[in-house]
Enzyme design. Sequence first.
Site, mmCIF file in Angstrom:
data_model
loop_
_atom_site.group_PDB
_atom_site.id
_atom_site.type_symbol
_atom_site.label_atom_id
_atom_site.label_comp_id
_atom_site.label_asym_id
_atom_site.label_seq_id
_atom_site.Cartn_x
_atom_site.Cartn_y
_atom_site.Cartn_z
ATOM 1 N N LYS A 52 -10.680 -8.689 -10.756
ATOM 2 C CA LYS A 52 -9.587 -8.432 -9.827
ATOM 3 C C LYS A 52 -8.929 -9.750 -9.430
ATOM 4 O O LYS A 52 -9.602 -10.719 -9.097
ATOM 5 C CB LYS A 52 -10.071 -7.736 -8.549
ATOM 6 C CG LYS A 52 -8.935 -7.522 -7.535
ATOM 7 C CD LYS A 52 -9.375 -6.898 -6.232
ATOM 8 C CE LYS A 52 -8.171 -6.786 -5.284
ATOM 9 N NZ LYS A 52 -8.529 -6.178 -3.990
ATOM 10 N N GLU B 134 -4.229 -5.512 8.736
ATOM 11 C CA GLU B 134 -5.590 -5.887 8.338
ATOM 12 C C GLU B 134 -6.230 -6.890 9.285
ATOM 13 O O GLU B 134 -5.682 -7.967 9.539
ATOM 14 C CB GLU B 134 -5.587 -6.465 6.914
ATOM 15 C CG GLU B 134 -6.975 -6.798 6.407
ATOM 16 C CD GLU B 134 -6.977 -7.227 4.957
ATOM 17 O OE1 GLU B 134 -8.050 -7.628 4.460
ATOM 18 O OE2 GLU B 134 -5.919 -7.172 4.306
ATOM 19 N N GLU C 75 -11.420 -0.883 -6.249
ATOM 20 C CA GLU C 75 -10.811 -2.093 -5.703
ATOM 21 C C GLU C 75 -11.314 -2.355 -4.284
ATOM 22 O O GLU C 75 -11.624 -3.489 -3.907
ATOM 23 C CB GLU C 75 -9.287 -1.934 -5.711
ATOM 24 C CG GLU C 75 -8.538 -3.173 -5.266
ATOM 25 C CD GLU C 75 -7.030 -2.986 -5.310
ATOM 26 O OE1 GLU C 75 -6.326 -3.805 -4.699
ATOM 27 O OE2 GLU C 75 -6.560 -2.007 -5.942
ATOM 28 N N GLU D 157 4.783 -1.174 -5.958
ATOM 29 C CA GLU D 157 3.941 -1.325 -4.766
ATOM 30 C C GLU D 157 4.414 -2.498 -3.916
ATOM 31 O O GLU D 157 4.412 -2.424 -2.673
ATOM 32 C CB GLU D 157 2.480 -1.527 -5.164
ATOM 33 C CG GLU D 157 1.538 -1.689 -3.970
ATOM 34 C CD GLU D 157 0.086 -1.790 -4.348
ATOM 35 O OE1 GLU D 157 -0.604 -2.659 -3.788
ATOM 36 O OE2 GLU D 157 -0.358 -1.003 -5.214
ATOM 37 N N LYS E 193 5.606 -2.362 0.084
ATOM 38 C CA LYS E 193 4.994 -3.161 1.137
ATOM 39 C C LYS E 193 6.012 -3.930 1.971
ATOM 40 O O LYS E 193 5.703 -4.356 3.090
ATOM 41 C CB LYS E 193 3.956 -4.118 0.531
ATOM 42 C CG LYS E 193 2.693 -3.379 0.093
ATOM 43 C CD LYS E 193 1.673 -4.304 -0.537
ATOM 44 C CE LYS E 193 0.388 -3.544 -0.844
ATOM 45 N NZ LYS E 193 -0.626 -4.363 -1.545
#
Length: 447
Positions: free
Chosen positions: A206, A256, A299, A432, A436
């Site tokens: 990743k 987050e 993920e 994506e 965002k």
Amino acid sequence: MSALWSTDAQALDTALAHLHAELDRVANAPSPAALVRLEVSFCVTHLPAWLNAQTLLPRLYWRSREAGSIAYAAVGAAHEVASLDELRAALAQSGSTASDYFGGIAFDAAGTAWPGFGACRFVLPRVVVAVSADKTTLALNLRFDGTPHALEIARARDTLAQLVAARPLPHWTPTAFERFDTPDRATWCRWVEEATAPNALAQLPKVVLSRQTRLACIAPPSPWALLARWQARAPHCFHLGAQFTHEDTLIACSPERLYRREQRSLTSEALAGTWPRWVRGHERRNTQALLDDAKNDGENRWVQADITKRLSPLTTQLDVAPAEVVTLPSLYHLRRRVNATLTTAIDDAALLETLPPTPAVGGVPRDRALAFIRTHESHARGWYSGAFGRISRDTSELAVTLRSALVNTKGICLHAGAGIVAGSRPEAEWAELDHKIADVMALLGIA
């Protein structure tokens, strides 16, 4: 000026008179403590408007994502540190006096820094306004660390003299922007194809690649006005702002948490795995389908496993909650919360040396992911995907600086990233990135 804003001006005059009287008392004290905090009740109509009205630097804003959290607006500096070792020493010197440092760190300390931000910068503000559900206070910090007492008090008085009352935020009419993406779509697709080649995945399962979207215009909005509008649309996010120079201001509404520490109790989280809330035909995505999706779950588990691995040597107890879906205006995210009890030797500097960048913004394994990012990304991430928040001896909380905008006189820079793993498709990952930045683009009047 309306009666509402006139009340703010009267409240400031009253608070300043009180603080000047307190400074007289400190000046006459035989031996003041190393750190002195003077506090008075205050009234302010709107914190971003108050910050926008000030001329002192730095200007800082912080509010946690939990309902009822205290919102902080700060100006000036009683003390600054530019490394985690300096932060550790400063907090050790503070003794029992409450001292909140506000600031952050860059995504990559070895990468290109944003001017004025640096790799690490934390500030003990000269003035802090704190707004909670039941009270508002204005605090003045003095730090006697070898500075002659009379000089430190004179500096504090000079700061108070420059404070002004809040004024209505400037109105901004959506205007035309010229958009520049770095990398462009073709380059992005090549990156994703390279990262998902079988031999690459064997070494780097990743990597989180990012894109800078620069929106050039003649008259960008006030960053504090933009933050005020943005946070109204993102009430369940961390709200932050940092302005160290007159040229650049970072604002963000981040979903987050990096971590929250209360004494030895620590909460962190793995936030990774993303779906748009709306797809073809405008039907709503099924949140259970995201929980069941193997690619996104895998993920997320990489991020959770890395966080727990890094925290394990620092803790006496650690557990992970089941996966849940976080709902934002445009997106769903997958999250696993991590709860731990720290050993007595662990402080915030140690946590900031250990946790970031997590695989949610860097990749797995970390060193190879950073090497790939440094080789490919030509734009400076700076504090995007770094960390920002409030640190004190007893309680600290920092967010990962996602969903951010760097505003200056030439325009706005937006950053977005996507985790590239087996099964990632270049066009889907590019989409994506657009999802965002969709919320702030909508605020700017850009479809």
